[in-house]
Design an enzyme around this catalytic site. Structure first.
Site, PDB file in Angstrom:
ATOM      1  N   ASP A  21      -8.133  -5.899  15.609  1.00 28.86           N
ATOM      2  CA  ASP A  21      -7.087  -5.940  14.365  1.00 28.86           C
ATOM      3  C   ASP A  21      -6.848  -7.037  13.860  1.00 28.86           C
ATOM      4  O   ASP A  21      -6.357  -7.899  14.956  1.00 28.86           O
ATOM      5  CB  ASP A  21      -6.108  -4.877  14.839  1.00 28.86           C
ATOM      6  CG  ASP A  21      -4.988  -4.967  13.401  1.00 28.86           C
ATOM      7  OD1 ASP A  21      -5.518  -4.832  12.425  1.00 28.86           O
ATOM      8  OD2 ASP A  21      -3.760  -4.907  13.750  1.00 28.86           O
ATOM      9  N   MET A  22      -7.365  -7.671  12.820  1.00 28.80           N
ATOM     10  CA  MET A  22      -6.898  -8.868  12.279  1.00 28.80           C
ATOM     11  C   MET A  22      -5.409  -9.208  12.195  1.00 28.80           C
ATOM     12  O   MET A  22      -4.810  -8.365  11.588  1.00 28.80           O
ATOM     13  CB  MET A  22      -7.746  -9.429  10.981  1.00 28.80           C
ATOM     14  CG  MET A  22      -9.151  -9.062  11.133  1.00 28.80           C
ATOM     15  SD  MET A  22      -9.884  -9.894  12.336  1.00 28.80           S
ATOM     16  CE  MET A  22      -9.549 -11.726  12.055  1.00 28.80           C
ATOM     17  N   GLU A 125     -10.109  -3.811  10.331  1.00 26.26           N
ATOM     18  CA  GLU A 125      -9.781  -3.384  11.449  1.00 26.26           C
ATOM     19  C   GLU A 125     -10.982  -2.673  11.780  1.00 26.26           C
ATOM     20  O   GLU A 125     -11.845  -2.118  11.092  1.00 26.26           O
ATOM     21  CB  GLU A 125      -8.993  -2.201  11.304  1.00 26.26           C
ATOM     22  CG  GLU A 125      -7.491  -2.546  11.698  1.00 26.26           C
ATOM     23  CD  GLU A 125      -6.654  -1.466  11.832  1.00 26.26           C
ATOM     24  OE1 GLU A 125      -5.509  -1.439  12.261  1.00 26.26           O
ATOM     25  OE2 GLU A 125      -6.971  -0.130  11.132  1.00 26.26           O
ATOM     26  N   HIS A 689       2.505  -6.169 -23.885  1.00 21.93           N
ATOM     27  CA  HIS A 689       1.976  -6.550 -25.238  1.00 21.93           C
ATOM     28  C   HIS A 689       0.958  -7.592 -24.969  1.00 21.93           C
ATOM     29  O   HIS A 689      -0.234  -7.601 -25.661  1.00 21.93           O
ATOM     30  CB  HIS A 689       3.170  -7.134 -25.838  1.00 21.93           C
ATOM     31  CG  HIS A 689       2.770  -7.756 -27.440  1.00 21.93           C
ATOM     32  ND1 HIS A 689       2.818  -7.268 -28.447  1.00 21.93           N
ATOM     33  CD2 HIS A 689       2.346  -8.926 -27.578  1.00 21.93           C
ATOM     34  CE1 HIS A 689       2.300  -7.683 -29.571  1.00 21.93           C
ATOM     35  NE2 HIS A 689       2.280  -9.335 -29.296  1.00 21.93           N
TER      36      HIS A 689
END
Length: 874
Positions: A21-22, A125, A689
DNA sequence: CATGGAAAAGAT
DNA sequence: ATCTTTTC
């Protein structure tokens, strides 16, 4: 294709499964990109205009200051004024995470070099089954080729132990004292399994070092005997650390582990389980018989939970490197809801562009083609959001086509798409849009492949000779262990050679002192698991959208009956249940069943939140947005109006198009002047907008092209198109027309519609190009010609070639078109209106999980190898 | 309107 | 095929 691949229950502790897991991945990526900010507190932010943007990743220095996910950027600044807030890039008006996707792939490539048995679980992961490598290494240890020295286990922890040294000592102690007699016991088997984890940890250290070296990223890892536990374990020590979960530690860990932290139980199901069984922690789950779990939930789920309560998860790590689908989506909440065709078209084009881009890249890299397109959207209907999904064949990688087909799919499935008497104002505002491509098929060579090849030399620069094959030896698929063990099978089982292992272990132990001192710096808290952080960001607030569908409502209606049915089921003794128990080791039971008696089946309390009947309120006050929008557009004309405009040039679009017609300007409180059109815009409308102008400028180009094509067609056919009065008709004509430009043979428009032969003639470039005002100078200056097909600027000498490309593209499309039947037109209108206030989640917990029977079908082929044999060979 | 976007997998 | 749930 039944369900998920599972291993044999007899191998339940034999694997070494790793979750990598990073650590706060997006932050690391940003740090790498901009070294200036390295080491500082960082939170990655997306869509910064509103309150500093939403935080989607926080690094550790920032966490220390109390910054968390689902904070806004502004809020983070209050906690930590020095914080850096890099933004997720915005492309085509939406967040673009390709930067992180690529970084994730980089990492995965490194991981893959260690084992083909790699399963990517998310962008950051991956699960790895490194059993084979472990077995190999143990053999090497036996041969004296590898020594498990303490430095091989830096940054390694073991759940339930002060430090890794303690765990090693405990493990070696049991081997030291092992005799032939007790080496057959389950305890001994456990230790052998745990030894694998330990050896695995040394490999994982190398893996993480390689990741660091090759990519510069830190990661953490969990090392356990199955996926669920590996995932859980990875969260115990972060960042840049790894954790082993010994079998013996599981029960203790479960005592303080909230059930909801377990992957798969984090949502409504987990709530149900806790509610129905009146439990909170994983340890409490073990008391319930499988049959009871199966009754309250479903068979599959029951079995899964029953095993999970015992630390067992049989799901195999399956080799999976690439996504099964590629898609993107965007929400349009509140005032951003899409109310006009022009805006809808714009966003569909944006989404289609991104999908296209990624699909083409995927084609390059993976030599495969998606065959199905799925468009999802949610519309506001009378006050509730109704989500829908439609799938259509994806026959050619063509941006326009994807956008047009998606629009058609939405139209086709919406009972009243336009407002009455309008051809542009949507009857139902769209709050969410998504396009995704899936059902990938490998690009076969062969006759259809030839076109593709000729195709590819235009689309891709790379001549991808190397085909990244993700093929994995079949042997891995379900039984990685058997093979490993077979190879490794020694001649003698557990014999009494205790001297050699002792020597090895002692060799190891000699170095323990240093190890212990290493880990002293970071005192291993004795697991206050209540506070354990599982995974990177486990506190994901369940925002649980208000989107409901007819199905959901129906389910709720049926719930009463459903629950009653569940209750009526008698508590039949379950053979499957017995089956499982039979296969559980005595030690498993010892571990978990010690204290708690089995309790009886008692019916769940169901909340009888009666479903409110759908009460239609005729609240017609949603036209606000379009009013605002239209005020803006006096001078410009969105692409989708072109057809009508061309067809009915005498009509003022202001009166013709409902999107602009429903103008009931209301005096607005705070307005700002738009820098582009210099109109007064309500402040809260400013963003949309701006979006609108963006849409406008983009569609302008298309409009030109479109008009050219129409012109050409008119020249060719000398025929008029339909009257714009009929909305349905018009939209169809519009869609068909644009499709025709990209090669359709059939059209309602002409007797001599464009045929493939027509396109096969070479069209002189000069006829095909027309320069737009703004681009003229540029093009003249640079001697470039704009392709009317794709808008690309092309060198004059290449224009022929370029046109050939489009010809080829059309050819392929044409061929493709003949193959599959046209998309099935849906039978029923989708729009059914139902409202409910009930947020009662107690519906439908029935799931299917692999039957336990199947898991255990295979007989045990292997005798486990004695640990002492690891050390017997010299 | 307010995390947002992405992906998988299970249910029906 | 479509919808829901879950997770990161």
């Amino acid at each position: 294709m039944s369900s998920k691949a599972c291993i044999n229950i007899k191998n339940k502790y034999d694997r070494v499964v790793v979750l990598v897991d990073m650590d706060c991945f997006y932050c690391q990526v940003e740090e790498k990109l901009n070294p200036e900010i390295r080491g500082k507190p960082i939170a990655v932010v997306q869509y910064n205009p509103w309150q500093g943007g939403g935080i989607i990743a926080v690094n550790y220095p920032a966490r220390a200051k109390g910054v968390t996910r689902h904070m806004r950027g502004d809020e983070a600044k209050q906690h930590c004024p020095e914080i850096e807030l890099p933004q997720v890039p915005q492309v085509r008006g939406k967040a673009d995470i390709s930067r992180y996707r690529e970084a994730g792939k980089e990492v995965a490539d490194v991981l893959k070099s260690f084992t083909p048995l790699l399963e990517r679980a998310s962008i950051d992961e991956a699960y790895l089954d490194i059993t084979e490598r472990v077995v190999t290494r143990i053999r090497e240890m036996n041969e004296g080729k590898f020594h498990l020295l303490p430095d091989k286990l830096s940054n390694t922890f073991a759940v339930g132990y002060e430090n890794i040294g303690q765990f090693v000592r405990k493990l070696s102690g049991t081997f030291d004292s092992s005799t032939a007699e007790n080496s057959t016991s389950d305890k001994f088997e456990f230790n052998k399994s745990d030894l694998k984890l330990l050896v695995g940890a040394s490999i994982v250290n190398e893996i993480r070092a390689a990741v660091k070296e090759k990519t510069g990223f830190d990661c953490s890892a969990g090392i356990a005997h199955n996926k669920i536990l590996a995932k859980l374990t990875a969260g115990f020590h972060k960042p840049n650390k790894q954790t082993i979960l010994p079998i013996d530690s599981i029960p203790k860990m479960y005592e303080t582990l909230p059930l909801k932290k377990v992957k798969g139980l984090g949502g409504k199901l987990g709530d149900q389980v806790c509610e129905v069984l009146k439990i909170t922690f994983m340890s409490e789950l073990v008391q319930f018989p499988e049959s009871l779990l199966q009754q309250h939930f479903d068979e599959r789920m029951g079995s899964w939970m029953y095993l999970m309560a015992r630390g067992i998860d049989l799901e195999a790590v399956t080799a999976k490197f690439h996504s099964k689908s590629i898609g993107c989506c965007k929400r349009f909440p509140g005032k951003n809801a899409i109310t006009g065709l022009a805006t809808l078209t714009h966003w569909l084009n944006e989404l289609a562009s991104e999908v296209m881009e990624r699909l083409e890249k995927d084609l390059d890299e993976n030599n495969r083609t998606a065959k199905q397109l799925t468009v999802s959207y949610s519309q506001q209907i009378e006050n509730t959001d109704v989500a829908s999904t439609r799938s259509i064949p994806l026959v050619v990688y063509d941006k326009e086509r994807i956008a047009v087909d998606s629009l058609e799919a939405i139209k086709r499935n919406t009972e009243r798409f336009f407002k009455l008497n309008s051809t542009t104002a949507l009857n139902n505002a769209i709050k969410f849009l998504g396009i995704s491509a899936g059902k990938f098929e490998p690009n076969a060579g062969g006759k259809s492949g030839r076109i593709k090849q000729m195709f590819q030399c235009y689309t891709s620069k790379k001549t991808n000779a190397e085909d990244i094959s993700q093929a994995v030896p079949e042997a891995h698929k379900s039984e990685p262990l058997i093979e490993a063990q077979t190879k490794d099978k020694p001649t003698n089982e557990s014999t009494s050679e205790a001297s050699k292992p002792k020597r090895n272990i002692q060799h190891f132990l000699q170095n323990q002192a240093s190890l212990v001192s290493t880990s002293k710096g970071e005192p291993n808290k004795s697991h206050p698991i209540k506070e354990i952080k599982v995974g990177e960001d486990l506190q994901h607030a369940s925002t649980s959208g208000t989107v409901i569908s007819r199905e959901t409502v129906n389910q709720r209606k049926d719930m009463k009956y459903f629950i009653q049915q569940q209750r009526d089921k008698s508590v039949s003794s379950d053979t499957k249940n017995q089956c499982i128990e039979k296969h559980l080791d005595s030690n498993d039971k010892e571990l978990y069943d010690a204290t708690t008696p089995t309790i009886n089946d008692n019916a769940p309390e169901q909340q009888q939140n009666d479903v409110k009947n759908a009460a239609e309120e005729n609240n017609y006050q949603q036209n606000r947005q379009e009013e605002d929008q239209q005020e803006i557009v006096d001078d410009a004309l969105p692409a989708s109006e072109v057809v009508d405009k061309v067809e009915a040039p005498s009509c003022s679009y202001k009166t013709t198009y409902a999107e602009f017609y429903y103008n009931n300007p209301e005096p607005t409180a705070v307005t700002v002047e738009c820098p582009q059109c210099r109109k007064q815009v309500p402040e809260y409308e400013f963003q949309s907008h701006q979006d609108f102008h963006f849409a406008l400028s983009l569609s302008q180009q298309q409009r030109d092209e479109f008009r050219n094509d129409l012109k050409m067609k008119q020249m060719a056919t000398s025929q008029d198109v339909n009257s714009p009065l009929n909305a349905k008709r018009t939209s169809k004509a519009s869609a068909t027309a644009s499709r025709a430009t990209s090669g359709s043979t059939n059209g309602t428009t002409s007797t001599a519609g464009p045929s493939i032969t027509r396109f096969l003639e070479k069209i002189p470039a000069t006829h095909r190009v027309e320069r737009s005002e703004q681009e003229k100078d540029d093009q003249i200056m640079h001697h470039l010609i704009k392709c009317s097909e794709c808008g690309e600027l092309v060198e004059p000498q290449s224009i022929t070639e370029h046109n050939d490309y489009h010809v080829a593209k059309r050819l392929q499309q044409e061929l493709r078109r003949l193959e599959p039947p046209s998309p099935s037109v849906s039978s029923k209108p989708v729009v059914t209106l139902l409202t409910t206030n009930s947020s009662n989640a107690s519906n439908n917990l029935k799931r299917k999980r692999p039957a336990v029977k199947e898991m255990m079908a295979e007989p045990n082929k292997q005798k486990h190898k004695s640990v002492s044999s690891f050390f017997t060979k010299l």
